[in-house]
Enzyme design. Structure first.
Site, short mmCIF file in Angstrom:
data_model
loop_
_atom_site.label_atom_id
_atom_site.label_comp_id
_atom_site.label_asym_id
_atom_site.label_seq_id
_atom_site.Cartn_x
_atom_site.Cartn_y
_atom_site.Cartn_z
N HIS A 24 -3.52 88.63 46.22
CA HIS A 24 -2.58 88.36 46.79
C HIS A 24 -2.13 88.85 48.15
CE1 HIS A 24 -4.20 84.44 44.44
NE2 HIS A 24 -3.05 85.01 44.01
ZN ZN Z 1 -4.35 84.86 38.81
#
Ligand code: ZN
Length: 376
Positions: free
Chosen positions: A137
């Site tokens: 992320h």
């Molecule tokens: Zn995850």
């Protein structure tokens, strides 16, 4: 002298992860990489010649993807154990699950160094497991979803910089691999495939989202079982990968997609993850396998140790020997599931399979992924 990863897989690790915590109330309060390493050693699977210490990534290496001002802010936050209101707002440091903690620069910088090293070690082929990697992320100039530095992106750049131009990134974490997909949006050299729980943070990765042609997404419904992931593999993912004939595959194996994870609602057993790793082995001359999410310490350690066994072709014993059982019995977990962990979390590595019906939405995802032109 480290083994040649073309002859036998190499394990990239570090002691930085032992006793490192994002803070007592954070899902990453738990040990993960150290458990995997200890289990592999206790099982006799990790002789010294197969273990490589991850180096810390240099500023120049981090700058291949990250904004130097953001990297400087991470260093500053580690040194002062604080972040200014400006750094919080601009870089999302110390907010939204991205806490200030003791090794908050060194730990992700070592994970990045490990994945970059894995890419370099496999320049001429081979298999490397780097369970600390997988922070999918992380953004160029901000933290996101517990991830400060995006080590998969940096490893993929290391392969591109070595001259590769046909790479597959496969992500089976419970969450969409948004940071990696967006880094290679429209880039035909890196094809990203993500299987993730539908309707879960970061709420991206719809089936129709193809990142300009460079991605496929499989947002699976809650409760996704082993049979359903196997269906997607056989009917969509394996055909997609085989058709591309990639020079290299990077596999992110987030253990939060397994049944006992407290942060997601998928119902896979670790057999599913091991089967994906096994399937990827023969599909490209280079394979780097990462960790990722995973917030139940038993689930994570058992899953990733089994990944190492799978990559090596080691057989997993039905009942763990005492030294390996002791590693799992030594785990502590401040959640309800940790008060009375079931015995098999400590005595076995392999979960019972979690097979079940293949639901219509899963079959639809497979069909859609192979459709050249999306319906309007
Ligand atoms: Zn995850």
């Amino acid at each position: 002298m480290v083994s040649d990863p073309r002859v036998s897989p190499v394990y990239v690790g570090s002691e930085i992860y032992r006793n490192s915590s994002y803070g007592p109330k954070h899902p990453l309060a738990i040990p993960r990489v150290s458990t995997c390493t200890d289990l592999c050693r206790a099982l006799g699977w990790l002789p010294d010649a197969r273990f490589v210490e991850a180096p810390i990534a240099t500023d120049a290496e981090l700058a291949r993807f990250h904004d130097p001002a953001y990297v400087a802010a991470l260093r500053r936050a580690e040194a002062t154990q604080s972040a200014s209101p400006e750094d919080r707002a601009r870089f999302r440091i110390g907010v939204e699950g991205n806490p200030i903690y003791r090794e908050m620069f060194r730990r992700p910088a070592i994970s990045a160094g490990g994945v970059i090293l894995a890419a370099r070690l496999t320049r001429d082929g081979g298999v490397v497991h780097c369970p600390a990697g997988g922070t999918h992320h992380g953004r160029r100039d901000r933290a996101a979803g517990f991830c400060f530095i995006n080590d998969p992106v940096l490893g993929l750049y290391a392969w591109l910089d070595a001259g590769l131009d046909n790479i597959v990134y496969l992500d089976i974490d419970a969450h969409h691999g948004d940071g990696v997909q967006d880094a290679f949006h429209d880039d035909p050299r890196v094809f990203t495939i993500s299987v993730h729980e539908d309707g879960r943070w970061p709420f991206t990765g719809a089936a129709e989202d193809r990142a300009g042609g460079a991605a496929r997404n499989f947002p699976v419904p809650p409760g996704c079982n082993d049979s359903e992931l196997d269906w997607l593999m056989r009917h969509a993912i394996l055909p997609l990968v085989r058709t591309r004939r990639p020079q290299a595959i990077m596999l992110q194996c987030g253990a939060d997609a397994l049944e006992e994870d407290p942060l997601a609602k998928l119902s896979l057993s670790n057999n599913a993850h091991w089967a994906v790793a096994r399937a990827m082995r023969g599909l490209a001359p280079r394979l780097v396998v990462l960790g990722g999410g995973g917030y139940n310490p038993w689930t994570v350690g058992r899953c990733w140790a089994g990944i190492w066994a799978t990559l090596n072709g080691f057989s997993v014993p039905d009942r763990l020997p005492p030294a390996a059982e002791a590693v799992l019995r030594g785990l502590r977990f401040d959640r309800a599931a940790g008060r009375n962990p079931p015995a098999h979390w400590s005595t076995t590595l392999r979960d019972p399979p979690r097979e079940g019906p293949v639901r219509a939405p899963v079959k639809r995802l497979a069909e859609l992924a192979l459709t050249e032109t999306l319906p309007a």
